[in-house]
Design an enzyme around this catalytic site. Structure first.
Site, PDB file in Angstrom:
ATOM      1  N   GLU A 106       0.874  -1.165   0.000  1.00  8.74           N
ATOM      2  CA  GLU A 106       0.000   0.000   0.000  1.00  8.74           C
ATOM      3  C   GLU A 106       0.917   1.222   0.000  1.00  8.74           C
ATOM      4  O   GLU A 106       1.789   1.334   0.877  1.00  8.74           O
ATOM      5  CB  GLU A 106      -0.874  -0.013   1.261  1.00  8.74           C
ATOM      6  CG  GLU A 106      -1.825   1.156   1.274  1.00  8.74           C
ATOM      7  CD  GLU A 106      -2.707   1.205   2.517  1.00  8.74           C
ATOM      8  OE1 GLU A 106      -2.672   0.264   3.320  1.00  8.74           O
ATOM      9  OE2 GLU A 106      -3.417   2.214   2.653  1.00  8.74           O
ATOM     10  N   ARG A 147       5.427 -12.770   9.589  1.00  3.02           N
ATOM     11  CA  ARG A 147       6.060 -11.501   9.265  1.00  3.02           C
ATOM     12  C   ARG A 147       7.387 -11.395   9.994  1.00  3.02           C
ATOM     13  O   ARG A 147       7.617 -12.053  11.005  1.00  3.02           O
ATOM     14  CB  ARG A 147       5.150 -10.335   9.608  1.00  3.02           C
ATOM     15  CG  ARG A 147       4.796 -10.244  11.088  1.00  3.02           C
ATOM     16  CD  ARG A 147       3.745  -9.172  11.352  1.00  3.02           C
ATOM     17  NE  ARG A 147       4.265  -7.841  11.151  1.00  3.02           N
ATOM     18  CZ  ARG A 147       3.777  -6.987  10.257  1.00  3.02           C
ATOM     19  NH1 ARG A 147       2.767  -7.317   9.498  1.00  3.02           N
ATOM     20  NH2 ARG A 147       4.286  -5.786  10.134  1.00  3.02           N
ATOM     21  N   LYS A 158       4.918   0.838   8.880  1.00  5.88           N
ATOM     22  CA  LYS A 158       4.900   2.165   8.262  1.00  5.88           C
ATOM     23  C   LYS A 158       4.232   3.179   9.184  1.00  5.88           C
ATOM     24  O   LYS A 158       4.661   4.324   9.276  1.00  5.88           O
ATOM     25  CB  LYS A 158       4.157   2.099   6.925  1.00  5.88           C
ATOM     26  CG  LYS A 158       4.968   1.447   5.838  1.00  5.88           C
ATOM     27  CD  LYS A 158       4.180   1.327   4.548  1.00  5.88           C
ATOM     28  CE  LYS A 158       3.205   0.195   4.638  1.00  5.88           C
ATOM     29  NZ  LYS A 158       2.517  -0.085   3.364  1.00  5.88           N
TER      30      LYS A 158
END
Ligand code: ATP
Ligand code: MG
Length: 561
Positions: free
Chosen positions: A37, A262, A272
């Protein structure tokens, strides 16, 4: 080599793909995607995903797309899109002509939604977002059906069209999938597919005022692009039934979602959303601040794509979340730079040394080896003269037992040069040592004594009259604790930012061979670590970042475990 084999070690994802190739599930195709994104810069966690997606595609002679998952207009920017492309390319991966944007599919998403409404599988709901949440229930209590759930198809079609036409204010209505409010999986309790948001989009401008939700848009994007294996992180495991539901109900081509753990790294954050707080709060100098474990930060710090790819390989792909010790990342860059970085001499905290028996105006040039690991990198000349600098730390007036470097009356070796002996110590009025007087032994030229006399230390040095001035930035971990969540109640990771994460040394002396160092050039400053020229170097001003020290803490970590 057949497409079934791969050069690198296997993991459970490769095993699945190998099996799918055997059973010809996707007609022998392997097609992955990396779907960031564009709401921030990529970090080392993304690098793991990039290496995995592009790596798997490469290993199986398949393809990997780069897709901007740009369905949330308020947080996304063109700057981020460009930074993402740069980072993926820098890591060494190529999406060829397959750069896509979820926003390119907005019309298709809309058509699919209309289809689901017609099938009685989606409805327009007038509950507010708070009400939707209340009606949803909990892990232990089933949800409650929305009073709008059984609207007739015609009414839904009409309202949805008017939602698109901009007739309703933000948040007043949503389009929801009609699945099962009693499902044990909360994601299946009539999830929202579309929300109203009167906001311009960086690519579609003012064309849309309804935007699709991730779970709805992602599976259809994968389907449109013919993805075979849609690899994502574990938190999406509970969303997989929804991924499958949309594609089954739409009866379209159906990729399979596979989840992996992850990456988390100690002493830093990995999101982020958190990095953006550091940037906007002025805690760091920007997204590419070398303290940040963003890809751009690591690049500026002096990390190489090879080291990051190697790191991704070593950490592997698992099904369970864990934290990787940041020492492993440092080990990987050290290992890479050890092979390729030229050794040079740089004095970071200079102490002046006058060699009293060395001629006043007779500088000479000595031979120095560029990289003992690689004789092919050759040698260079290093100027030596009567006045030199050594590290302040390399001298002690009252040396403790284990200190073998320079001290009054003691002899040490100057790398590539001579043996010197300290004969006098000069102090300022505050009693601080400001200069040493030494003698040298001309017979030890090159750093060896013909009479076999041993010294216990070898120091690096820089000739004063030939020295280049530089600023050197030393970095420590971003956080004072390994776990970013290990904070006092009511506080967040910003309360454990390491106040000593950046130390700027402005009076550093470099050997003259560094004169032409260009932004990105990497060196080992002997005994001090690996360093990389910073883009702030300009107009004769040299600025270096320390990438990593020479101390291998990873070996220690492994011995302990
Ligand atoms: P963040 O929390 O940093 O915003 P995100 O998952 O929301 O991360 P996306 O841009 O959606 O960021 O991620 C793009 C891809 O990178 C996704 O497939 C995601 O699963 C993967 N990814 C993100 N963070 C990590 C991580 N720490 N380790 C491995 N893969 C990750
Ligand atoms: Mg995301």
């Amino acid at each position: 080599m057949s497409a079934l084999e791969s050069t690198r070690p296997s993991n459970f994802i490769k095993d699945i793909i190998t099996e799918d190739l055997k059973t010809d599930k996707y007609g022998g195709r392997v097609h992955t995607r990396f779907p960031p994104e564009p709401n921030g810069y990529l970090h080392i966690g993304h690098a793991k995903s990039i290496c995995l997606n592009f790596g798997v595609a490469k290993d199986f002679k398949g393809l990997c797309n780069l897709r901007m998952d740009d369905t949330n207009p308020t947080k996304e920017e063109v700057e981020y899109v460009e930074a993402i492309k740069q980072d993926v390319r820098w890591l060494g991966f190529d999406w060829q002509d397959r750069m896509f944007y979820a926003s390119d599919y907005f019309e298709r998403f809309y058509e699919c939604a209309v289809e689901l409404i017609k099938k009685g599988r989606a409805y327009v709901c007038d509950l507010s977002s708070d009400e939707v949440r209340e009606y949803r229930g909990t892990l232990t209590a089933p949800g409650q059906e929305s009073p709008y759930r059984n609207r007739p198809v015609e009414e839904n079609l009409d309202l949805f069209e008017r939602m698109r036409a901009g007739e309703f204010p933000d948040g007043s209505r949503t389009l929801r999938a009609k699945i099962d409010m009693a499902s044990g999986n909360i994601n299946m309790r009539d999830p929202v597919m579309y929300r109203i948001l009167h906001a311009g989009h960086h690519r579609t401008g003012g064309k849309w005022c309804i935007y699709p939700m991730y779970d709805y848009a992602h599976c259809i994007s994968d389907s449109i692009e013919g993805i075979t294996h849609s690899i994502c992180t574990l938190e999406f495991e509970d969303h997989r039934p929804l991924y499958d539901w949309f594609l089954d109900e739409l009866n379209v081509y159906h990729p399979q979602q596979i989840e992996f753990a992850r990456l988390n790294l100690s002493y830093t954050v990995m999101s982020k959303r958190k990095f953006i707080q550091l940037v906007e709060g002025g805690y760091v100098r920007g997204w590419d601040d070398p303290r940040m474990s963003t890809i751009s930060g690591l690049r500026r710090r002096g990390y190489t794509p090879e080291a990051i790819r190697n790191f991704a390989e070593r950490i592997g792909v698992a099904k369970r979340d864990s934290v990787v010790d940041i020492a492993l990342l440092e080990y990987c860059i050290r290992e890479d730079l050890n092979k390729r970085a030229s050794r040079v001499m740089a004095v970071l905290r200079p102490l002046k040394v006058v060699i009293v028996n060395y001629p006043e105006d007779k500088p000479e040039e000595l031979d120095a080896v560029n990289n003992p690991e690689d004789p092919g990198m050759g040698t260079r000349k290093v100027p030596f003269s009567r006045v030199i600098y050594i590290e302040k730390d390399d001298f002690r007036e009252d040396p403790p037992k284990q200190f073998f470097r320079l001290a009054p009356g003691r002899e040490v070796r100057l790398r590539y040069a001579y043996y010197i002996t300290c004969v006098d110590v000069i102090k300022d009025e505050k009693g601080e040592v400001v200069e040493l007087r030494c003698t040298y032994d001309p017979a030890t030229r090159g750093g060896d004594s013909p009479d076999g006399r041993k010294v216990k230390a070898t120091l690096h040095w820089v000739s004063a009259e030939h020295a280049l001035e530089a600023e050197v930035r030393l970095y420590d971990y971003l956080l004072t604790k390994p776990n970013p969540d290990d904070v006092e109640e009511g506080k967040d990771f910003k309360s454990i930012i390491n106040p000593g994460s950046l130390e700027i040394l402005t009076d550093c002396k470099l050997e003259p061979s560094l004169k032409d160092a260009r932004h990105g050039d990497k060196y080992q400053f002997e005994r001090m670590g690996y360093f990389c020229a910073d883009p702030d170097s300009s107009g004769g001003k040299l600025v270096f970042n320390r990438t990593v020290t020479l101390k291998d803490t990873w070996a220690k970590v492994q011995k302990r475990s």
